[in-house]
Design a protein around this motif. Sequence first.
Motif, PDB file in Angstrom:
ATOM      1  N   TYR A  33      33.929  41.113  36.952  1.00 31.02           N
ATOM      2  CA  TYR A  33      32.783  41.500  37.793  1.00 31.02           C
ATOM      3  C   TYR A  33      31.894  42.526  37.085  1.00 31.02           C
ATOM      4  O   TYR A  33      30.678  42.370  37.001  1.00 31.02           O
ATOM      5  CB  TYR A  33      33.314  42.046  39.116  1.00 31.02           C
ATOM      6  CG  TYR A  33      32.339  42.869  39.925  1.00 31.02           C
ATOM      7  CD1 TYR A  33      31.222  42.285  40.520  1.00 31.02           C
ATOM      8  CD2 TYR A  33      32.544  44.245  40.099  1.00 31.02           C
ATOM      9  CE1 TYR A  33      30.326  43.045  41.263  1.00 31.02           C
ATOM     10  CE2 TYR A  33      31.652  45.006  40.840  1.00 31.02           C
ATOM     11  CZ  TYR A  33      30.544  44.404  41.416  1.00 31.02           C
ATOM     12  OH  TYR A  33      29.662  45.161  42.143  1.00 31.02           O
ATOM     13  N   LYS A  34      32.541  43.557  36.516  1.00 29.72           N
ATOM     14  CA  LYS A  34      31.769  44.632  35.848  1.00 29.72           C
ATOM     15  C   LYS A  34      30.990  44.085  34.659  1.00 29.72           C
ATOM     16  O   LYS A  34      29.872  44.515  34.381  1.00 29.72           O
ATOM     17  CB  LYS A  34      32.714  45.752  35.362  1.00 29.72           C
ATOM     18  CG  LYS A  34      33.377  46.513  36.483  1.00 29.72           C
ATOM     19  CD  LYS A  34      32.517  47.594  37.053  1.00 29.72           C
ATOM     20  CE  LYS A  34      32.716  48.900  36.297  1.00 29.72           C
ATOM     21  NZ  LYS A  34      31.932  49.976  36.905  1.00 29.72           N
ATOM     22  N   GLU A  35      31.580  43.122  33.969  1.00 32.09           N
ATOM     23  CA  GLU A  35      30.896  42.568  32.793  1.00 32.09           C
ATOM     24  C   GLU A  35      29.756  41.635  33.179  1.00 32.09           C
ATOM     25  O   GLU A  35      28.654  41.718  32.643  1.00 32.09           O
ATOM     26  CB  GLU A  35      31.897  41.833  31.906  1.00 32.09           C
ATOM     27  CG  GLU A  35      32.436  42.758  30.831  1.00 32.09           C
ATOM     28  CD  GLU A  35      33.581  42.171  30.063  1.00 32.09           C
ATOM     29  OE1 GLU A  35      33.593  40.945  29.850  1.00 32.09           O
ATOM     30  OE2 GLU A  35      34.485  42.961  29.682  1.00 32.09           O
ATOM     31  N   LEU A  36      30.031  40.742  34.146  1.00 35.03           N
ATOM     32  CA  LEU A  36      29.003  39.753  34.534  1.00 35.03           C
ATOM     33  C   LEU A  36      27.810  40.407  35.229  1.00 35.03           C
ATOM     34  O   LEU A  36      26.688  39.932  35.165  1.00 35.03           O
ATOM     35  CB  LEU A  36      29.613  38.678  35.439  1.00 35.03           C
ATOM     36  CG  LEU A  36      30.634  37.750  34.781  1.00 35.03           C
ATOM     37  CD1 LEU A  36      31.123  36.711  35.795  1.00 35.03           C
ATOM     38  CD2 LEU A  36      30.042  37.032  33.564  1.00 35.03           C
ATOM     39  N   LYS A  37      28.097  41.528  35.901  1.00 36.21           N
ATOM     40  CA  LYS A  37      27.073  42.286  36.633  1.00 36.21           C
ATOM     41  C   LYS A  37      25.898  42.710  35.736  1.00 36.21           C
ATOM     42  O   LYS A  37      24.793  42.928  36.200  1.00 36.21           O
ATOM     43  CB  LYS A  37      27.787  43.540  37.150  1.00 36.21           C
ATOM     44  CG  LYS A  37      27.268  44.169  38.370  1.00 36.21           C
ATOM     45  CD  LYS A  37      28.282  45.251  38.730  1.00 36.21           C
ATOM     46  CE  LYS A  37      27.735  46.355  39.564  1.00 36.21           C
ATOM     47  NZ  LYS A  37      27.003  46.005  40.724  1.00 36.21           N
ATOM     48  N   LEU A  38      26.210  42.840  34.436  1.00 39.63           N
ATOM     49  CA  LEU A  38      25.157  43.274  33.504  1.00 39.63           C
ATOM     50  C   LEU A  38      24.102  42.176  33.316  1.00 39.63           C
ATOM     51  O   LEU A  38      22.959  42.452  32.972  1.00 39.63           O
ATOM     52  CB  LEU A  38      25.760  43.643  32.139  1.00 39.63           C
ATOM     53  CG  LEU A  38      26.789  44.775  32.163  1.00 39.63           C
ATOM     54  CD1 LEU A  38      27.433  44.945  30.800  1.00 39.63           C
ATOM     55  CD2 LEU A  38      26.138  46.089  32.602  1.00 39.63           C
ATOM     56  N   ASP A  39      24.489  40.919  33.532  1.00 45.47           N
ATOM     57  CA  ASP A  39      23.567  39.809  33.291  1.00 45.47           C
ATOM     58  C   ASP A  39      23.190  39.004  34.530  1.00 45.47           C
ATOM     59  O   ASP A  39      22.208  38.276  34.515  1.00 45.47           O
ATOM     60  CB  ASP A  39      24.181  38.829  32.279  1.00 45.47           C
ATOM     61  CG  ASP A  39      24.324  39.476  30.925  1.00 45.47           C
ATOM     62  OD1 ASP A  39      23.297  39.667  30.273  1.00 45.47           O
ATOM     63  OD2 ASP A  39      25.458  39.843  30.558  1.00 45.47           O
ATOM     64  N   PHE A  40      24.027  39.073  35.562  1.00 45.24           N
ATOM     65  CA  PHE A  40      23.780  38.241  36.753  1.00 45.24           C
ATOM     66  C   PHE A  40      23.886  39.099  38.007  1.00 45.24           C
ATOM     67  O   PHE A  40      24.450  40.182  37.964  1.00 45.24           O
ATOM     68  CB  PHE A  40      24.814  37.098  36.829  1.00 45.24           C
ATOM     69  CG  PHE A  40      24.924  36.320  35.547  1.00 45.24           C
ATOM     70  CD1 PHE A  40      23.977  35.369  35.217  1.00 45.24           C
ATOM     71  CD2 PHE A  40      25.963  36.576  34.650  1.00 45.24           C
ATOM     72  CE1 PHE A  40      24.064  34.667  34.018  1.00 45.24           C
ATOM     73  CE2 PHE A  40      26.054  35.890  33.447  1.00 45.24           C
ATOM     74  CZ  PHE A  40      25.108  34.929  33.127  1.00 45.24           C
ATOM     75  N   ARG A  41      23.345  38.552  39.127  1.00 48.20           N
ATOM     76  CA  ARG A  41      23.473  39.276  40.401  1.00 48.20           C
ATOM     77  C   ARG A  41      24.849  38.924  40.986  1.00 48.20           C
ATOM     78  O   ARG A  41      25.075  37.793  41.419  1.00 48.20           O
ATOM     79  CB  ARG A  41      22.358  38.870  41.363  1.00 48.20           C
ATOM     80  CG  ARG A  41      20.965  39.207  40.836  1.00 48.20           C
ATOM     81  CD  ARG A  41      19.907  39.058  41.909  1.00 48.20           C
ATOM     82  NE  ARG A  41      19.849  37.734  42.483  1.00 48.20           N
ATOM     83  CZ  ARG A  41      19.189  36.710  41.939  1.00 48.20           C
ATOM     84  NH1 ARG A  41      18.525  36.872  40.797  1.00 48.20           N
ATOM     85  NH2 ARG A  41      19.172  35.536  42.533  1.00 48.20           N
ATOM     86  N   CYS A  42      25.763  39.890  40.955  1.00 41.87           N
ATOM     87  CA  CYS A  42      27.166  39.615  41.294  1.00 41.87           C
ATOM     88  C   CYS A  42      27.642  40.435  42.481  1.00 41.87           C
ATOM     89  O   CYS A  42      27.148  41.530  42.731  1.00 41.87           O
ATOM     90  CB  CYS A  42      28.061  40.011  40.117  1.00 41.87           C
ATOM     91  SG  CYS A  42      27.779  39.000  38.674  1.00 41.87           S
ATOM     92  N   VAL A  43      28.657  39.892  43.167  1.00 41.38           N
ATOM     93  CA  VAL A  43      29.317  40.641  44.226  1.00 41.38           C
ATOM     94  C   VAL A  43      30.825  40.457  44.055  1.00 41.38           C
ATOM     95  O   VAL A  43      31.281  39.388  43.636  1.00 41.38           O
ATOM     96  CB  VAL A  43      28.824  40.186  45.624  1.00 41.38           C
ATOM     97  CG1 VAL A  43      29.107  38.716  45.882  1.00 41.38           C
ATOM     98  CG2 VAL A  43      29.425  41.041  46.737  1.00 41.38           C
ATOM     99  N   TYR A  44      31.588  41.518  44.344  1.00 40.92           N
ATOM    100  CA  TYR A  44      33.049  41.475  44.243  1.00 40.92           C
ATOM    101  C   TYR A  44      33.589  41.407  45.656  1.00 40.92           C
ATOM    102  O   TYR A  44      33.181  42.186  46.527  1.00 40.92           O
ATOM    103  CB  TYR A  44      33.538  42.746  43.542  1.00 40.92           C
ATOM    104  CG  TYR A  44      35.018  42.789  43.310  1.00 40.92           C
ATOM    105  CD1 TYR A  44      35.586  42.070  42.269  1.00 40.92           C
ATOM    106  CD2 TYR A  44      35.852  43.562  44.124  1.00 40.92           C
ATOM    107  CE1 TYR A  44      36.958  42.116  42.043  1.00 40.92           C
ATOM    108  CE2 TYR A  44      37.216  43.613  43.900  1.00 40.92           C
ATOM    109  CZ  TYR A  44      37.763  42.881  42.858  1.00 40.92           C
ATOM    110  OH  TYR A  44      39.123  42.918  42.620  1.00 40.92           O
ATOM    111  N   ASP A  45      34.501  40.462  45.926  1.00 39.18           N
ATOM    112  CA  ASP A  45      35.021  40.325  47.290  1.00 39.18           C
ATOM    113  C   ASP A  45      36.527  40.091  47.247  1.00 39.18           C
ATOM    114  O   ASP A  45      36.994  39.079  46.722  1.00 39.18           O
ATOM    115  CB  ASP A  45      34.305  39.148  47.982  1.00 39.18           C
ATOM    116  CG  ASP A  45      34.609  39.088  49.479  1.00 39.18           C
ATOM    117  OD1 ASP A  45      35.476  39.863  49.937  1.00 39.18           O
ATOM    118  OD2 ASP A  45      33.981  38.275  50.173  1.00 39.18           O
TER     119      ASP A  45
END
Length: 452
Positions: free
Chosen positions: A380-392
């Motif tokens: 999540y922390k890595e993908l967040k840099l390039d995409f709009r992400c949410v952790y659930d």
Amino acid sequence: MDEIVSLSKRRGFVYPSSEIYGGLANTWDYGPIGTLMKNNIKNEWIKFFVNLREDMLLIDSAILLNPMVWKASGHLENFTDPMTDCLSCKKRFRADHLLEEILKIKVEGLSTKDMTKLLKDNKIKCPNCGGELTEVRYYNLMFQTKIGPIENEDNSQNLFLRPETAQGIFINFDNIIKSNRVKIPFGVAQIGKSFRNEITAGNFIFRILEPEIMELEYFVREGKDMEFFEDWLSYIKKWYQYIGIKDENLKYVEIDENERAHYSKRTVDVYFNFPFGFKELSGLANRGDYDLKRHSEFSGKELSILDENTKDRYIPFVIEPSFGLDRLFLALLCDSYSKDEVAGEERIFLKLSHKVSPYQVAIFPLMKKDKIDDIAYKIYKELKLDFRCVYDDGGSIGKRYRRQDEIGTCKCITVDSLSLNDDTVTIRDRDTMKQTRHKIKDLKKILNKCFM
Ligand code: GAP
């Protein structure tokens, strides 16, 4: 429509405004998920209408302007709706809307006298209490306010909240051409709230008191205006494809002369197939030289531009594509609202384009143990840099999928016990629900391909 309103509240897209105090008609608040989506639409609009072009500038002008602006623009005189009041309950109604709804006729172009006669002849009474209605009169839609801490009788202190963003562009025309290297044709865009004292029931966020408008004024030489009008019409068609609205839900309507705004030489409105019928989504108008000419007259400042070849000065014509952000938001919700069945249960999902969906990717640990959640959180922390992400990580995996489906999240990534052994995860597609297994190290490449 009720289903869209209910989903909006349940998932945090849009809430009724001032709800704990009983609400306020025709006002709504965007929740956290709605705000993400609204900002995505705005960013895409700026990208498509400004950044991808070479002839566009963006400004952000004030909401409160010198009252002379509204005199010059014609809004003081012409920005009006025909109204009738109930003599008993004192409620006010749009006379044209009443007649259209009850008699199923078109009333554009009718005088107030004709509308009053139609109300009387057809014995139309107050829809609220059945009381007698007054004759039809025009009322201005602009909200008024005052400047300064003390109420005084000096009328020069009276201000209006802007009813459109366009005038902020026209009154800065001279500043813009002097502070930027521009050549005709060029355009100036702006996004911002406008304020309209609408009294008719709004159909959720379709008709509200403070619509946010995204519009641009494109300055061209007279004689070239009709040609550029056609260019903009094609560009607008491309915009709706780009943002992901189904073509069959759109209609392009040529507006008759007697139905056009006071300044327009030609107008084509785009209609969307809302649950309550095909209604205006956006407009394209040829404003001619009306605005710059009027501001030149009223301000005494010549708002013209120099022709580099002939060395003559002229007032350019203006082509104006204008979009209601809230209406586009609603159209996207309606257009993407989908249902199917999973294990005998109904599934609701929003088939939104990845350009506007609140989140593009959701990351789930299947269980909160054995370091599965550590791996998921790291992804999540890595993908967040390039995409709009949410952790659930809350609730069953099925519930988490439903939650993300209902807010239009395009892909869900699940980390499970297998991931601990082979560094793979599943990617599940929102629309097909297909799940595929991939190496963690390939995720960025795969997602980049999905969201091209
Ligand atoms: N400068 C041109 C202009 O303001 P408009 O047709 O009055 O034109 C532009 O408004 C767009 O703003 C409309 O096509 C519609 O999408 C949106 N709009 C206008 N009034 C609205 C309202 N009360 N609530 C929500 N959206 C509105």
